[in-house]
Write an enzyme that holds these catalytic residues in place. Structure first.
Site, PDB file in Angstrom:
ATOM      1  N   LYS A  78      66.617  33.127 118.793  1.00 29.34           N
ATOM      2  CA  LYS A  78      65.163  33.232 118.540  1.00 29.34           C
ATOM      3  C   LYS A  78      64.535  31.842 118.643  1.00 29.34           C
ATOM      4  CE  LYS A  78      62.091  35.162 114.925  1.00 29.34           C
ATOM      5  NZ  LYS A  78      62.065  35.760 113.572  1.00 29.34           N
ATOM      6  N   SER A 153      59.477  40.070 113.426  1.00 30.46           N
ATOM      7  CA  SER A 153      59.096  39.124 114.437  1.00 30.46           C
ATOM      8  C   SER A 153      60.187  38.797 115.452  1.00 30.46           C
ATOM      9  CB  SER A 153      58.637  37.836 113.763  1.00 30.46           C
ATOM     10  OG  SER A 153      59.714  37.230 113.060  1.00 30.46           O
ATOM     11  N   SER A 177      62.141  40.764 109.505  1.00 31.44           N
ATOM     12  CA  SER A 177      62.071  40.392 110.930  1.00 31.44           C
ATOM     13  C   SER A 177      63.357  40.512 111.722  1.00 31.44           C
ATOM     14  CB  SER A 177      61.555  38.967 111.069  1.00 31.44           C
ATOM     15  OG  SER A 177      60.162  38.981 111.019  1.00 31.44           O
TER      16      SER A 177
HETATM   17  N1  GLN Z   1      56.450  41.196 109.252  1.00 31.46           N
HETATM   18  C1  GLN Z   1      56.543  40.313 108.125  1.00 31.46           C
HETATM   19  C2  GLN Z   1      55.457  39.251 108.214  1.00 31.46           C
HETATM   20  O1  GLN Z   1      54.666  39.368 109.056  1.00 31.46           O
HETATM   21  C3  GLN Z   1      57.905  39.695 108.076  1.00 31.46           C
HETATM   22  C4  GLN Z   1      58.103  38.621 109.062  1.00 31.46           C
HETATM   23  C5  GLN Z   1      59.456  37.994 109.022  1.00 31.46           C
HETATM   24  O2  GLN Z   1      60.385  38.532 108.429  1.00 31.46           O
HETATM   25  N2  GLN Z   1      59.538  36.822 109.604  1.00 31.46           N
HETATM   26  O3  GLN Z   1      55.422  38.305 107.475  1.00 31.46           O
END
Ligand code: GLN
Length: 487
Positions: A78, A153, A177
């Site tokens: 990532k 994400s 994420s």
């Molecule tokens: N979707 C969640 C957010 O927008 C989690 C994101 C993540 O785990 N990086 O913060």
């Protein structure tokens, strides 16, 4: 070479027996990327030349009798985890031209085992989002249905592994994420116990919640990657100085072990999609033959999303203060220093990141701190205690990963609250710091993958993997998305 037949462990045997070479494997992986990635768009940056060079080296080392637990294995990373000499953009314009000057600890560990990095995967800007649509560059598409999101994400990592573009990947999980995109793409994704894996070299979003974790096409590969990246790191003061068990040995030794499994009623009484509920219920009925299943309660679940959206933005607003155009990243032309700060940040950050910075700054501001941040921290403790209490009664907890199957690109982008709610089942796990896995257990009538979440007690990551390994055998399905079948 049929990439859909490969797992990391199988590939290592093929390499060891000289049935394939790492160069052939990496070349085939890039052929796959060229065929499939124009449609899926999982990668922000490809590392083809260096990867092939590394593959040659891996083949030579193998000839010399050198062993490595990932020697010659292509994986993706990532784009918020630093690999020295490669871009780390966090899918943000503010870091568009940033080249990492050092390796994250997890990267050092993977390099020491001979892994080959094929490229950096797409994400929501600074890992803020649940669909990968918040990338400043382009959205990633779900390999099961190109009109749908891959989740986020770490959507690029999940889509890459599902599309067989690399045999594994690393992502980061702050509120879901890794697990949510794993569920949406039909792969395995693991969020380790907070402190299990070093965060050194991961670009910080919300430091008390962030963990790096692996994606794989099956549980064993995921366990192997976790094994390699786990352990104490003096460079991350929140990494735990505990021994790392042998995960692979544990899951194999416990193939027949029966567990006490809790189903939290709060996760099953909401408006979760009917097909998801059905698929999970069918599975639970099968598990009943071997395991003890009981209803439990995690009473503070309903406050988790609200709590997260105070704590995560508060930490983000502080962590992101460093992007001011001075030390690194984008710098705007301006007449004076203040204007330079303002313009650099106004141009460099996208809409969602700005929203989080504003929410976080407000929640931390004098006069509001007690009402928001302090209160949220207290509720976080209650949520953690819910889990601690539950784990006195049961070994593991089963829940859905997401309330819906993968949604359409554009469907939730203009409604942040709806987007935030897609992490309703994953966020409590980060707030409590416990480990959680998402593994694919079925397909909807529209041929979209459904994930199951298994949650375990702190530093019992091996228990989570063990039950996942058993369930994977029970489900006994290979999840190959249409974009791969038709390519
Ligand atoms: N979707 C969640 C957010 O927008 C989690 C994101 C993540 O785990 N990086 O913060």
């Amino acid at each position: 070479m049929d990439l859909t037949e490969l797992t990391i462990t199988k590939t290592l045997t093929l390499l060891e027996e000289r049935k394939i070479s790492s160069v052939e494997l990496v070349e085939e992986t890039f052929r796959q990327i060229k065929k499939v990635d124009p449609k899926v768009k999982a990668f922000l940056h490809l590392n083809e030349e260096k990867a092939i060079e590394e593959a040659k080296k891996a083949d030579e080392l193998r000839e010399k009798g050198v062993k490595g637990r990932l020697l010659g294995i292509p994986i993706s990373i990532k784009d918020n985890i630093c690999i020295k000499g490669l871009p780390t953009t966090c899918a943000s314009k503010i870091l568009e031209n940033f080249i990492a000057p050092y390796d994250a600890t997890v990267i050092k560990k993977l390099k020491a085992e001979g892994a080959i990095f094929i490229g950096k995967t797409n994400l929501d800007e600074f890992a803020m989002g649940s669909s990968t649509e918040n990338s400043a560059f382009f959205p990633t598409h779900n390999p099961w249905d190109l009109e749908r999101v891959p989740g986020g994400s770490s959507g690029g990592s999940a889509a890459a592994v599902a599309s067989r573009m690399g045999l594994g990947s690393l992502g980061s999980d702050t509120g879901g994420s890794i697990r949510q995109p794993a569920a949406f793409c039909g792969v395995v994704g693991f969020k380790p116990t907070y402190g299990r894996v070093s965060r050194f070299g991961l670009v910080a979003f919300a430091s008390s919640l962030d963990q790096i974790g692996p994606f794989g096409v099956n549980v064993e590969d995921t366990a192997l990657l976790l094994q390699i990246i786990s352990g104490h790191d003096p460079k991350d003061s929140t990494s735990a100085p505990f021994e790392v068990p042998d995960y692979i040995e544990f899951i194999k030794d416990n193939e027949k072990t029966s567990y006490k499994i809790g189903l939290p009623k709060e996760y099953f009484e909401g408006s979760t999609d009917k097909e998801i509920t059905q698929i999970i219920e069918n599975l639970i009925n099968k598990l009943k033959k071997k395991h003890t299943i009981k209803e439990i309660s995690l009473p503070h679940t309903e406050y988790a999303v609200a709590t997260y959206y105070i704590i995560a933005p508060a930490e983000a607003s502080s962590n992101l203060a460093r992007y001011d155009g001075v030390k690194y990243g984008f710098r705007a032309e301006a007449k004076n220093l203040i204007e330079m700060y303002k313009k650099s940040r106004a141009f460099g950050f996208g809409k969602e990141v700005k929203r989080r910075i504003m929410l976080g700054t407000y929640a931390l501001s004098a006069g509001y701190y007690d009402a928001f941040y302090l209160k949220a921290s207290k509720v976080r403790t209650l949520i953690t205690q819910d889990f601690l209490k539950a784990f006195k009664e049961v070994d593991l907890i089963l829940t859905p990963v997401t309330p819906t199957p993968p949604f359409k690109i554009g469907e939730k982008i203009s409604d942040p609250l709806q987007m935030y709610l897609s992490d309703i089942f994953t966020i409590p796990v980060n707030l409590a710091g416990v480990p959680g896995i998402s593994l694919p257990i079925g397909l909807t009538s529209n041929n979209l993958p459904i994930g199951l979440q298994i949650i375990g007690p702190h530093f019992k990551d091996e228990l989570v993997l063990s039950l996942a390994y058993q369930i994977e055998k029970e489900v006994n399905t290979k999840f190959i998305p249409p974009v791969v079948k038709n390519s």
